[in-house]
Enzyme design. Structure first.
Site, PDB file in Angstrom:
ATOM      1  N   PRO A 203       0.830  -1.201   0.000  1.00 50.11           N
ATOM      2  CG  PRO A 203      -0.723  -1.528   1.697  1.00 50.11           C
ATOM      3  CD  PRO A 203       0.560  -2.067   1.149  1.00 50.11           C
ATOM      4  CB  THR A 205       4.324   1.150  -3.608  1.00 54.06           C
ATOM      5  OG1 THR A 205       3.195   0.374  -3.985  1.00 54.06           O
ATOM      6  CG2 THR A 205       4.999   0.501  -2.418  1.00 54.06           C
ATOM      7  N   GLY A 206       2.402   3.783  -4.779  1.00 55.15           N
ATOM      8  CA  GLY A 206       2.143   4.601  -5.960  1.00 55.15           C
ATOM      9  C   GLY A 206       1.526   3.847  -7.120  1.00 55.15           C
ATOM     10  CE  LYS A 207      -1.045  -1.199  -5.018  1.00 54.87           C
ATOM     11  NZ  LYS A 207      -0.377  -0.654  -3.827  1.00 54.87           N
ATOM     12  CB  THR A 208      -3.768   4.784  -7.273  1.00 55.99           C
ATOM     13  OG1 THR A 208      -4.167   3.685  -6.458  1.00 55.99           O
ATOM     14  CG2 THR A 208      -4.988   5.446  -7.848  1.00 55.99           C
ATOM     15  CG  HIS A 423      19.870 -12.665   8.090  1.00 53.90           C
ATOM     16  ND1 HIS A 423      19.587 -13.579   9.072  1.00 53.90           N
ATOM     17  CD2 HIS A 423      19.274 -13.140   6.965  1.00 53.90           C
ATOM     18  CE1 HIS A 423      18.864 -14.552   8.573  1.00 53.90           C
ATOM     19  NE2 HIS A 423      18.657 -14.309   7.296  1.00 53.90           N
ATOM     20  CD  GLU A 424      18.574 -11.027   3.552  1.00 53.30           C
ATOM     21  OE1 GLU A 424      18.883 -11.709   2.553  1.00 53.30           O
ATOM     22  OE2 GLU A 424      17.693 -11.381   4.351  1.00 53.30           O
ATOM     23  CG  HIS A 427      21.091 -15.618   3.414  1.00 50.95           C
ATOM     24  ND1 HIS A 427      21.064 -16.927   3.825  1.00 50.95           N
ATOM     25  CD2 HIS A 427      20.080 -15.004   4.082  1.00 50.95           C
ATOM     26  CE1 HIS A 427      20.073 -17.088   4.707  1.00 50.95           C
ATOM     27  NE2 HIS A 427      19.459 -15.921   4.881  1.00 50.95           N
ATOM     28  CG  ASP A 500      17.090 -18.152   6.433  1.00 53.93           C
ATOM     29  OD1 ASP A 500      16.322 -18.041   5.467  1.00 53.93           O
ATOM     30  OD2 ASP A 500      17.764 -17.219   6.887  1.00 53.93           O
TER      31      ASP A 500
HETATM   32  P1  ADP Z   1      -1.165   2.889  -3.815  1.00 58.58           P
HETATM   33  O1  ADP Z   1      -2.204   2.986  -4.855  1.00 58.58           O
HETATM   34  O2  ADP Z   1       0.008   2.031  -4.228  1.00 58.58           O
HETATM   35  O3  ADP Z   1      -1.656   2.510  -2.471  1.00 58.58           O
HETATM   36  P2  ADP Z   1      -1.066   5.681  -4.239  1.00 58.58           P
HETATM   37  O4  ADP Z   1      -0.804   5.740  -5.698  1.00 58.58           O
HETATM   38  O5  ADP Z   1      -2.463   5.885  -3.823  1.00 58.58           O
HETATM   39  O6  ADP Z   1      -0.526   4.323  -3.641  1.00 58.58           O
HETATM   40  O7  ADP Z   1      -0.104   6.706  -3.524  1.00 58.58           O
HETATM   41  C1  ADP Z   1      -0.560   7.590  -2.549  1.00 58.58           C
HETATM   42  C2  ADP Z   1       0.178   8.880  -2.629  1.00 58.58           C
HETATM   43  O8  ADP Z   1       1.535   8.700  -2.258  1.00 58.58           O
HETATM   44  C3  ADP Z   1       0.240   9.469  -4.008  1.00 58.58           C
HETATM   45  O9  ADP Z   1      -0.879  10.251  -4.264  1.00 58.58           O
HETATM   46  C4  ADP Z   1       1.508  10.288  -3.976  1.00 58.58           C
HETATM   47  O10 ADP Z   1       1.282  11.552  -3.391  1.00 58.58           O
HETATM   48  C5  ADP Z   1       2.381   9.511  -3.033  1.00 58.58           C
HETATM   49  N1  ADP Z   1       3.302   8.649  -3.773  1.00 58.58           N
HETATM   50  C6  ADP Z   1       3.333   7.302  -3.728  1.00 58.58           C
HETATM   51  N2  ADP Z   1       4.314   6.820  -4.504  1.00 58.58           N
HETATM   52  C7  ADP Z   1       4.906   7.879  -5.087  1.00 58.58           C
HETATM   53  C8  ADP Z   1       5.974   8.034  -6.027  1.00 58.58           C
HETATM   54  N3  ADP Z   1       6.638   6.982  -6.515  1.00 58.58           N
HETATM   55  N4  ADP Z   1       6.308   9.274  -6.405  1.00 58.58           N
HETATM   56  C9  ADP Z   1       5.642  10.341  -5.911  1.00 58.58           C
HETATM   57  N5  ADP Z   1       4.632  10.267  -5.042  1.00 58.58           N
HETATM   58  C10 ADP Z   1       4.256   9.055  -4.618  1.00 58.58           C
HETATM   59 ZN    ZN Z   2      17.738 -15.453   5.891  1.00 55.55          ZN
HETATM   60 MG    MG Z   3      -4.203   2.822  -4.479  1.00 58.99          MG
END
Ligand code: ADP
Ligand code: ZN
Ligand code: MG
Length: 607
Positions: A203, A205-208, A423-424, A427, A500
């Site tokens: 969650p 990470t900027g998927k949307t 740790h890593e 490995h 491990d």
């Molecule tokens: P997800 O859909 O993965 O949960 P969102 O796309 O909704 O995440 O991201 C939420 C907010 O976090 C975005 O509106 C943006 O402001 C910020 N954000 C997340 N990832 C990035 C990124 N790679 N670059 C810039 N802003 C980001």
């Molecule tokens: Zn390990």
């Molecule tokens: Mg999202």
């Protein structure tokens, strides 16, 4: 597919409910406007007139309506059907009844107001309900497109420059943009047309954001809906919404359909067994049908996002559906700095703020967290009426954010980070030195919520049978690498090595009992694994064929293998202690070390 039948069934159910409601409404309506008009025989009417009890009346060809007074002086409305009676007018005049004629259009008006309009209103209401339920008998009532919209349709002006880091994901999305810009050309050039793309990542990470940026870059409409919006209200709505969504996308093509949080509808259908959810299943079936049904050359790409790919129904991931998966990973230190830089553009930074340092201090945080930190720091500064956002504001914002996230296991403390780095490294170094294991591609200490869950990572069961004993032993050593490194460096071990150890124990025991590779116990199979062929389960029942005494021997031999591997690993790492330190140090700085850098470190001379 019995979709059609289900649909008809729903229409009937709804219609019956509706008719009942309509009858009730009509009854109420009649009661309200019709007052309680008494129907009396014409002869009675004549009597009342003769007795001077009729006050007034309206005379038409079809009826006579009026008011009469009963014996106690109460007024009553009445209606009667007239017969041939040419003398009526004279009589009414004689008895001073107030009367008037009604033009013959009167009955029409009456019909209109009494029946047609109320029924019309109810009919329209019915259409609306049926439409909303998505049960419109296509062709029968295909007018009335004013429907209830749950998706949003926009043309985002978000560009790739608004998405910091995530370079790998961007490269993968590039092709989709090429395709959407000119589907025909793309097809002519022989590109494999994308249909479904699944964005996978933790969650925030900027998927949307990435999905919208894809639409923004390709300059196409972005029609989006959240998975949970499908699973509401009553049965059939979800499927109807899927249909709407695709209809809209086709109308606007080339376009992108985006289904956020697709796991809300796309869960494995048979998971749980008892908890099947009819609505979700119908929605999912409809989605699969629509995806199979559309022609990709029209330029429609279905994107979806999830942070739980492991719960998705495998049918969704089949070729022609979401057969492309793009990992939107947690940002590394460089990515975090870029994200911070991007969001910090909106504020005035103090001279003492070094975003690089902030990136170092925030391992494990995602884009949404970082955006939040910048925001929070700006708020703190504003509260103090500071002219700029200074380092101390950032420090406080980070503390707050990290404290909140530590509880959720998302953020690592510096000490944990160091432990994980060693740790890593352990490995990786053992893996690098031993020939029997696969090449180490990448070492990373970024907490990988999703990547570690990955559906591509499986314990390769068949491979065991193709492995030599020496390779298995090397593999056990590599598994011990992490724990041994911790022991050497910190003189203490953490729970991080549990998986491990689990895997190492399994392998060592299999050498003895399943592969017949142990010298003392000989080439005999003592245990046969009865792993269900197509269902990977953590617990595989084992058939065993041995006595109590053999059981002890098995334990002893397993232990021997474990001990010898452990000691070998320890020796290797002690001999390479300086490289261990160097690799761990590099990991702490960069969080990710690739194959080339690993080689560099391993081949460097100790000074
Ligand atoms: P997800 O859909 O993965 O949960 P969102 O796309 O909704 O995440 O991201 C939420 C907010 O976090 C975005 O509106 C943006 O402001 C910020 N954000 C997340 N990832 C990035 C990124 N790679 N670059 C810039 N802003 C980001
Ligand atoms: Zn390990
Ligand atoms: Mg999202």
């Amino acid at each position: 597919m019995n979709n059609k039948k289900d649909k008809n069934y729903r229409v009937i159910k709804l219609s019956i409910m509706y008719v009942l409601i309509a009858l009730l409404l009509i009854y109420l309506y009649q009661g309200f406007f019709g007052t309680n008009r008494e129907t009396i025989p014409y002869s009675t009417f004549k009597e009342f007139v003769a007795q001077d009890r009729v006050k007034s009346c309206r005379v038409s060809e079809k009826y006579i309506k009026g008011v009469y007074i009963d014996k106690s002086g109460k007024m009553h409305s009445f209606v009667t059907i007239p017969v041939e009676d040419p003398k009526l007018t004279d009589e009414l005049i004689a008895h001073k009844v107030k009367f008037e004629g009604v033009p013959s259009a009167g009955w029409l008006t009456n019909l209109l107001f009494g029946w047609i309009i109320p029924f019309g209103v109810l009919f329209l209401l019915w259409l609306f309900i049926i439409k909303r339920a998505g049960a419109s008998g296509k062709g029968l009532f295909s007018f009335g497109r004013g429907r209830y919209k749950v998706y949003s349709s926009e043309r985002p002006d978000v560009k790739f420059s608004d998405v910091a880091g995530a370079e790998e994901a961007k490269v993968e999305v590039e092709e989709i943009i090429e395709f959407l810009k000119d589907p025909q050309r793309f097809q002519r050039l022989g590109g494999k047309m994308p249909k479904g793309v699944l964005l996978v990542g933790a969650p925030g990470t900027g998927k949307t954001l990435l999905a919208r940026a894809t639409a923004g870059e390709a300059e196409v409409p972005f029609i989006s809906i959240t998975g949970s919006a499908f699973v509401e209200l009553f049965v059939g709505v979800g499927a109807a919404r899927v249909r709407d969504l695709f209809a809209e996308a086709k109308r606007l093509a080339p376009s992108i359909i985006f289904i956020d949080e697709i796991d809300a509808i796309g869960r494995t259908r048979d998971a749980g067994g008892f908890t099947t959810h009819e609505e979700r299943e119908q929605t999912l079936n409809q989605l699969l049908a629509e995806m199979d049904g559309f022609d990709p050359s029209r330029g429609i790409v279905v994107m979806a996002a999830t942070n739980r790919p492991e719960v998705l129904d495998p049918a969704l991931l089949r070729p022609g559906r979401f057969d492309r998966q793009i990992l939107v990973d947690k940002p590394d230190i460089k990515g975090r700095e870029e994200i911070l830089r991007l969001h910090a553009k909106k504020i005035v930074l103090g001279e003492d703020v070094d975003l690089k340092v902030i990136a170092q201090e925030t391992p494990g945080l995602v884009g949404a967290d970082l955006a939040n930190i910048v925001n929070e720091a700006a708020l703190l500064a504003a509260r103090e009426s500071a002219d700029k956002v200074y380092k101390k504001h950032f420090e406080e914002a980070i503390d707050r954010r990290m404290a909140g996230l530590a509880k959720k296991n998302r953020a690592m403390s510096p000490k944990e980070k160091k432990t994980v780095a060693y740790h890593e490294s352990g490995h990786a170094i053992v893996g690098y030195l031993l020939k029997g294991v696969e090449v180490v591609h990448k070492v990373s200490i970024i907490p990988r919520g999703v990547a570690a869950l990955g559906f591509t990572q499986q314990r390769p069961t068949e491979e065991h049978y193709l492995m030599r004993k020496s390779e298995i032993l090397d593999k056990i050593c590599m598994l011990f690498g992490g724990r041994v490194a911790e022991e050497i460096v910190f003189g203490d071990v953490s729970t991080g090595a549990q998986n491990d150890l689990y895997a190492a124990t399994d392998l060592a025991r299999a050498v003895v009992t399943q592969f017949g590779m142990d010298e003392e116990l000989g080439p005999i199979i003592y245990e046969r694994e009865r792993r269900p062929l197509f269902l990977p389960t953590p617990f595989s029942p084992k058939e065993t064929y041995y006595s109590q005494k053999t059981s002890e021997a098995i334990d002893r031999e397993t232990r021997k293998i474990i001990d010898s591997c452990y000691n070998r690993t320890k020796k290797l790492l002690l001999e390479n202690r300086s490289k261990l330190d160097r690799l761990a140090q590099r990991l702490l700085e960069r969080e990710v070390v690739d194959e080339r850098e690993l080689k560099e470190i391993m081949e460097s001379k100790d000074t």
